[in-house]
Scaffold this motif. Structure first.
Motif: not given
Length: 175
Positions: A23-30
């Motif tokens: 959620k956090s890591t993917l969220g930044i990229v998203l």
């Protein structure tokens, strides 16, 4: 996708899912892909209490932590953002109802085997174990899975995907 109404001007993407789902890591990229701001709810909780998540859980217990998390999530008023919630956000109906009004809730789904591989040791990650210390990772997965499914507007399987590939898959699902 479920039909629902949003508060005016609220076009957020709210990420839910198990700890380790990205959620956090993917969220930044998203957020970069969608040209939006990024908000990490766990960091907001830590900042508001001036303690790490694990210390809060250890000191207050799971129920009190969930109350704090509920309050922080229920008061969010961001717009045009990607919001990464903590894995335990789904324990609060009020918080999830609020988040569902201010954005589209995306469940980042991973299998239990993938979860095990990503979370070999989750003892200091700030994971809320409602069932107490004796609760297994399998118990946690089985308890939360129906809650993630209940609150999700969109479910995206992110098993075996890189963070960038998973973020692109989520972005495509939002269209």
């Amino acid at each position: 996708m479920k039909e629902k109404s949003f508060e005016p001007g609220c076009d957020n993407v709210v990420l839910i899912g198990m700890p380790g789902a990205g959620k956090s890591t993917l969220g930044i990229v998203l957020a970069k892909i969608l040209c939006r701001d990024f908000v990490d709810a766990d960091l907001l909780i830590q900042q508001s209490c001036d303690k790490s998540l694990q210390r809060l859980i250890d000191t207050l217990g799971p129920d009190a932590f969930i109350e704090i998390e509920n309050q922080v999530l229920s008061e969010m008023s961001f717009e045009h953002s990607v919001i990464a919630t903590g894995g335990s956000a789904v324990y609060s109906d009020a918080a999830m109802e609020h988040l569902g009004k201010i954005g589209r809730v995306v469940y980042l789904k991973i299998s239990f085997d993938e979860l095990k591989a990503r979370l070999a040791d989750f003892s200091d990650r700030g994971v809320v174990m409602k069932g107490g210390i004796g609760m297994s990772l399998r118990d946690l997965y089985d308890e939360r899975l129906p809650l993630y499914e209940k609150y999700a507007d969109i479910t995206v399987d992110v098993n075996d995907l890189s963070i960038t590939a998973a973020a692109r898959k989520v972005a495509a699902a939002l269209k």
